[in-house]
Design a protein around this motif. Structure first.
Motif, PDB file in Angstrom:
ATOM      1  N   VAL A   1       0.860  -1.180   0.000  1.00 55.65           N
ATOM      2  CA  VAL A   1       0.000   0.000   0.000  1.00 55.65           C
ATOM      3  C   VAL A   1       0.897   1.231   0.000  1.00 55.65           C
ATOM      4  N   GLY A   2       0.555   2.221  -0.804  1.00 58.38           N
ATOM      5  CA  GLY A   2       1.360   3.426  -0.875  1.00 58.38           C
ATOM      6  C   GLY A   2       0.515   4.666  -1.033  1.00 58.38           C
ATOM      7  N   VAL A   3       1.071   5.790  -0.603  1.00 59.00           N
ATOM      8  CA  VAL A   3       0.412   7.076  -0.761  1.00 59.00           C
ATOM      9  C   VAL A   3       1.478   8.115  -1.088  1.00 59.00           C
ATOM     10  N   GLU A   4       1.145   9.006  -1.994  1.00 60.59           N
ATOM     11  CA  GLU A   4       2.059  10.082  -2.397  1.00 60.59           C
ATOM     12  C   GLU A   4       1.368  11.419  -2.156  1.00 60.59           C
ATOM     13  N   TRP A   5       2.125  12.364  -1.607  1.00 53.82           N
ATOM     14  CA  TRP A   5       1.582  13.699  -1.306  1.00 53.82           C
ATOM     15  C   TRP A   5       2.528  14.761  -1.847  1.00 53.82           C
ATOM     16  N   ARG A   6       1.954  15.762  -2.514  1.00 53.58           N
ATOM     17  CA  ARG A   6       2.721  16.897  -3.034  1.00 53.58           C
ATOM     18  C   ARG A   6       1.933  18.175  -2.782  1.00 53.58           C
TER      19      ARG A   6
ATOM     20  N   LEU B   1       8.213  25.788  -5.373  1.00 56.85           N
ATOM     21  CA  LEU B   1       8.789  24.978  -4.304  1.00 56.85           C
ATOM     22  C   LEU B   1       7.779  23.887  -3.955  1.00 56.85           C
ATOM     23  N   GLU B   2       8.205  22.633  -4.075  1.00 60.02           N
ATOM     24  CA  GLU B   2       7.270  21.527  -3.933  1.00 60.02           C
ATOM     25  C   GLU B   2       7.842  20.443  -3.011  1.00 60.02           C
ATOM     26  N   PRO B   3       7.359  20.344  -1.781  1.00 53.31           N
ATOM     27  CA  PRO B   3       7.717  19.196  -0.943  1.00 53.31           C
ATOM     28  C   PRO B   3       6.965  17.944  -1.389  1.00 53.31           C
ATOM     29  N   VAL B   4       7.622  16.792  -1.283  1.00 47.90           N
ATOM     30  CA  VAL B   4       7.049  15.518  -1.718  1.00 47.90           C
ATOM     31  C   VAL B   4       7.278  14.483  -0.625  1.00 47.90           C
ATOM     32  N   VAL B   5       6.241  13.740  -0.317  1.00 40.03           N
ATOM     33  CA  VAL B   5       6.350  12.645   0.650  1.00 40.03           C
ATOM     34  C   VAL B   5       5.688  11.417   0.038  1.00 40.03           C
TER      35      VAL B   5
END
Length: 765
Positions: free
Chosen positions: A504-509, A523-527
């Protein structure tokens, strides 16, 4: 190596001289109408343009009408002569004739135009003369002192030109050039001939007493020359000759013969005649059909040379029969299925480098047979792969390891893959199904069969605040049959094995944008978070055929599956986080930077162990791209140790300067790795080139590849000096190699290339 231009001339008797001299009057206002008076309307004192566009092409037997426009018209009823004056324009089909005056003798069916005569022909060429005479329904033409500007902007001029009723043409004292003409100056090169004949039926252009002049200096004389007319698309005959010199072949010359077997099939015969290796056979076969094509090319030689010693004193035997074959074929079976074949063969590890052939720097050759199906959102493929190791550096450094890897090179057949992506739902989510199976065989009797299926669900989502989410859930199911697999010496596994791997995965930007009148910054943080069990991949039971090269870099750090294949699962849970920054505008041009790191939630991860990572925190990986203006273009990728920021991987490419003077450099550094499937040594390599445009036409450049590790040195260096203008390219190229190749001790190459626009060229590749 010395080459006389006159010696080259003897080998180039088939040089296609003055191609633009062909058919200067092709289709020159040939009138088929039977009326004795040209059809025209005149308004004396005013120019009346009555040149209608013929949108419909006339049938073969349909008469093509001629249209006139002029300022004045006079008709002599007694003699039957019509005189047109002032801005005379005659059109017939796609041809147009302009002149100051025009006489038409109706009884003799003769047209004479003089004064600034400009004839634009159907093929786009333009003729300039003072007077032209047309007769016999305009199928015959006679011209003195003519100049022609061809459609490709090449030029031809002659003292006399005659076009006969059978469309044969003859020119005397003719000259041709593709160079620009400057007032009072001779062109860089031109072809002069006493007589030029165009054979319409045979579609040949024949020259008598042809002379090639460079800056008006005669350098090549040919008593007779013949070549196909430009309208001939294909015909058997000699092509341009190549020549050069290398330490393996010595000096060589390579004539090329083109055999037009049929409209869709041809053969090219291109043997090498060398001073050190005798005759090297070479050729190419091509065939095109409605649904596909096939192309095969290769070379063959018999080498009776002595054995060669490498730098460490080890002796290597060179095969007496050497050669290569490259085969490429494609066929569309129907509207959905396509068949592809890519076969690459070399007799030994040094052959491609010896002859400077394609793939000479590749570590291995790959052959592939595939049947692919494309339909909407579905894709299917049935493939087979065969590999041949061709790393001469590895063979020189460790011949035992080379032979071991040769036995471990896999043969994969069949490899079957199917992928289906469903239509998105009203919320944007979709399902993806992937089914794959592979059978892998090796010469050391190791064998494995795999059947895998991945079912996944994905949902992209953007919140009202601009946050971008991506939710993924997948289940991977594998089944293996393994025979004679040895993960470690004396530990062999045979049998079947099944495994299930959920993830299971999740991506946030969240992009932040700052815009001004002159620039825009983002400026873009990514997790990215991935959750999966620790299954250790059963490395002692499942061979690693497609996931051996585990790379941890900026390209895959945010991926849910960082392995390239199916045999290894990216197990364990982790959180990856990074920061993207980019700027666009007038101040900094286009500049971007990225840095990221991974935190491993699980105690162990097969992937992290494969890249030599034992702790939970990974190294930092990132990249920088900068192009603030047209003078600088830089791209840098790196990997930093998380504790002391020591560089573990570094790759730089940068270009600085303008066309007048520019410097390009690339650098790569890679730490030695003893834990990956393929052990790698430390690598430090620098490439540096300097290029300069000395004048409008002259340019020069030098380069050097350097091994910066202990005991290294220059791997390759060379340079070029090039002259290039609108009609000629002349290049001098020199290279020297210092590779660890036992068959080449300080190998070198030297070549000279001439290329005449519209005529072709000759020289070394």
């Amino acid at each position: 190596m010395r080459f006389s231009l006159y010696v080259v001339a003897a080998a180039m008797l088939y040089l296609p001289v003055a191609m633009a001299a062909n058919e200067p009057y092709a289709g020159a206002i040939v009138r088929k109408d039977t009326a004795k008076t040209p059809k025209a309307e005149f308004n004396p004192g005013n120019m009346t343009d009555i040149m209608p566009t013929l949108e419909k092409k006339p049938a073969k037997d349909e008469e093509v009408e001629i249209y006139f426009s002029a300022d004045e018209l006079e008709t002599n009823e007694a003699t039957g002569v019509i005189l047109a004056k002032g801005n005379v324009i005659v059109t017939r089909g796609q041809m147009e004739l302009k002149s100051d005056r025009l006489w038409y003798e109706q009884q003799k069916d003769v047209i004479v135009a003089d004064g600034n005569v400009v004839l634009t022909e159907a093929d786009g060429s333009v003729l300039y003369t003072d007077e032209i005479r047309l007769s016999d329904k305009m199928s015959r033409a006679e011209v003195n002192k003519v100049k022609v500007l061809m459609r490709d902007e090449s030029r031809i001029w002659a003292d006399t030109f005659v076009k006969k009723s059978n469309n044969n043409k003859q020119m005397r004292n003719a000259s041709y050039t593709a160079c620009d003409m400057c007032a009072g100056k001779s062109p860089l090169w031109q072809i002069d001939a006493r007589k030029v004949n165009y054979d319409a039926e045979g579609q040949n252009i024949n020259y008598n007493d042809a002379v090639l002049r460079i800056k008006n200096i005669p350098v090549l004389y040919l008593p007779f020359l013949s070549h196909p007319a430009p309208e001939v698309k294909r015909r058997s005959g000699f092509l341009m000759t190549s020549m050069g010199s290398s330490s393996y072949l010595g000096q060589y010359i390579q004539p090329t013969y083109f055999w037009d077997v049929s409209d869709h099939t041809d053969v090219i015969l291109s043997p090498y005649f060398t001073t050190d290796r005798g005759v090297v056979l070479g050729g190419q076969y091509r065939q095109y059909v409605y649904n596909g094509h096939i192309k095969a090319e290769g070379t063959y030689l018999e080498d009776n040379g002595a054995d060669y010693n490498n730098r460490r004193g080890k002796k290597f035997n060179r095969p007496s029969h050497r050669g290569n074959l490259f085969l490429d074929a494609r066929y569309e079976l129907n509207d959905l299925w396509v068949a592809n074949l890519d076969y690459n063969y070399a007799s030994d590890v040094f052959y491609l480098k010896d002859l400077n052939l394609p793939y000479r720097d590749d570590a291995w050759l790959t052959s592939r047979l595939a049947f692919e199906r494309f339909k909407g959102r579905d894709y299917a493929a049935i493939e087979g792969y065969y590999y041949t190791l061709t790393s001469y550096n590895l063979k020189e450094r460790n011949d035992k390891e080379y032979r071991s890897r040769m036995k471990n090179m896999p043969t994969v057949a069949p490899f079957v893959e199917y992928e289906n992506i469903s239509d998105p739902s009203k919320y944007g989510s979709y399902f993806k199904t992937n089914i794959s199976t592979a059978s892998v065989y090796r010469e050391n009797d190791e064998e494995s069969q795999r059947l895998s299926m991945i079912n996944s669900w994905e949902l992209p989502y953007t919140s009202r605040y601009g946050e971008q989410y991506k939710f993924v859930a997948s289940v991977k199911s594998d089944m293996y049959y393994v025979d004679d697999y040895q993960y470690m010496p004396n530990r062999e596994y045979d049998g079947t094995l099944a495994r299930i791997f959920p993830q299971v995965g999740v991506e946030w930007r969240l992009p932040f944008v700052r815009a001004t009148d002159s620039t825009r910054q983002i400026l873009e943080p990514v997790v990215v978070a991935a959750f999966a069990p620790d299954n250790k991949n059963d490395v002692e039971k499942i061979p690693n055929a497609d996931s051996a090269d585990a790379e941890f870099d900026d390209a895959n750090i945010l991926s849910l599956d960082r392995y390239a294949g199916y045999d290894r699962n990216d197990d364990g849970s982790r959180v990856s986080y990074g920061l993207n920054w980019s700027s666009y505008g007038n101040i900094m041009g286009r500049t971007s930077a990225f840095i990221a790191q991974t935190y491993q939630l699980s105690d162990e991860s097969t992937f992290m162990r494969a890249v030599d990572e034992e702790e939970r925190l990974s190294d930092y990986v990132g990249r920088v791209y900068a192009s603030p203006n047209k003078y600088l273009d830089l791209n840098y990728r790196y990997r930093l140790d998380k504790d002391d920021f020591e560089l573990k991987y570094s790759e730089l490419g940068a270009r600085l300067g303008t066309d007048i003077f520019s410097v390009y450099t690339s650098y790569i550094y890679l730490q030695p790795n003893q834990n990956s499937y393929y052990t790698t040594n430390e690598r430090k390599e620098l490439y540096l080139s300097v290029n300069s445009k000395l004048t409008k036409d002259w340019s020069a450049g030098i380069y050097d590849r350097i091994d910066l590790t202990r005991g290294g040195g220059s791997l390759e260096h060379g340079g070029h000096l090039t002259y290039e203008d609108e009609c000629l390219r002349l290049a001098f190229v020199a290279k020297r190699y210092y590779y660890d190749n036992p068959s080449m001790d300080n190998d070198y190459e030297f070549g000279v290339t001439f290329f005449f626009k519209t005529l072709g060229g000759f020289g070394s590749e």
